[in-house]
Design a protein around this motif. Structure first.
Motif, mmCIF file in Angstrom:
data_model
loop_
_atom_site.group_PDB
_atom_site.id
_atom_site.type_symbol
_atom_site.label_atom_id
_atom_site.label_comp_id
_atom_site.label_asym_id
_atom_site.label_seq_id
_atom_site.Cartn_x
_atom_site.Cartn_y
_atom_site.Cartn_z
ATOM 1 N N LEU A 152 0.820 -1.142 -0.070
ATOM 2 C CA LEU A 152 0.005 0.113 0.222
ATOM 3 C C LEU A 152 0.801 1.213 0.019
ATOM 4 O O LEU A 152 1.825 1.294 0.419
ATOM 5 N N GLY A 153 0.334 2.275 -0.619
ATOM 6 C CA GLY A 153 0.969 3.470 -0.557
ATOM 7 C C GLY A 153 1.841 4.033 -1.722
ATOM 8 O O GLY A 153 2.700 4.956 -1.505
ATOM 9 N N CYS A 154 1.815 3.335 -2.821
ATOM 10 C CA CYS A 154 2.595 3.475 -3.955
ATOM 11 C C CYS A 154 1.973 3.484 -5.173
ATOM 12 O O CYS A 154 0.876 2.578 -5.051
ATOM 13 N N ALA A 155 2.390 3.793 -6.404
ATOM 14 C CA ALA A 155 1.570 3.519 -7.639
ATOM 15 C C ALA A 155 2.671 3.540 -8.611
ATOM 16 O O ALA A 155 3.864 4.000 -8.404
ATOM 17 N N ALA A 156 2.645 3.034 -9.789
ATOM 18 C CA ALA A 156 3.400 3.103 -10.908
ATOM 19 C C ALA A 156 3.620 4.352 -11.148
ATOM 20 O O ALA A 156 2.744 5.411 -10.975
ATOM 21 N N GLY A 164 4.376 9.933 -8.703
ATOM 22 C CA GLY A 164 4.140 10.159 -10.132
ATOM 23 C C GLY A 164 2.796 10.398 -10.389
ATOM 24 O O GLY A 164 1.958 10.875 -9.467
ATOM 25 N N ARG A 165 2.235 10.306 -11.600
ATOM 26 C CA ARG A 165 1.118 10.846 -12.098
ATOM 27 C C ARG A 165 -0.020 9.855 -11.793
ATOM 28 O O ARG A 165 -1.295 10.127 -12.208
ATOM 29 N N ASN A 166 0.307 8.386 -11.224
ATOM 30 C CA ASN A 166 -0.660 7.748 -11.155
ATOM 31 C C ASN A 166 -1.366 7.321 -9.787
ATOM 32 O O ASN A 166 -0.597 7.570 -8.948
#
Length: 111
Positions: free
Chosen positions: A50-54, A72-74
């Motif tokens: 949890l807590g991050c994305a591409a 990032g933008r995602n």
């Protein structure tokens, strides 16, 4: 083709997702792009961590803990259907709706 901003992976990172009831750490391995100074840009969104994305830029410790250095933008939105799996029709509908706003739908297959 979508406008989702996903970098091309050249490696993988092992992130700490939490701990099992036994106390043992649980990890998830995600595709990433190597950057200078020991940083990594995620090239895929997670299913457990949890807590991050591409697209996020992370510094990852040897124990799998991570610090987001640049967001990032995602966004990563996790959805779990009551039946355990999305039907192909449901995935097609989600894909249509998310592509309309520049998003990307991915589904992990059960093992």
């Amino acid at each position: 083709m979508t406008s989702a901003s996903i970098p091309v992976a050249d490696t993988h990172v092992r992130l700490l997702a939490g701990h099992a009831s036994s106390g043992n750490p649980v990890f998830e391995v995600l595709p990433a792009r190597s950057l200078d100074s020991g940083l990594f840009e995620l090239a895929g969104s997670q299913g457990l961590v949890l807590g991050c994305a591409a697209g996020d830029v992370l510094r990852v410790s040897d124990d799998g803990q991570f610090e987001i250095r640049q967001v990032g933008r995602n966004l990563c939105v996790q959805a779990i259907p009551q039946s355990g799996l999305f039907t192909s029709e449901a995935v097609a509908e989600l894909t249509k709706e998310f592509e309309a706003v520049g998003g990307l739908v991915s589904q992990r297959r059960p093992r």
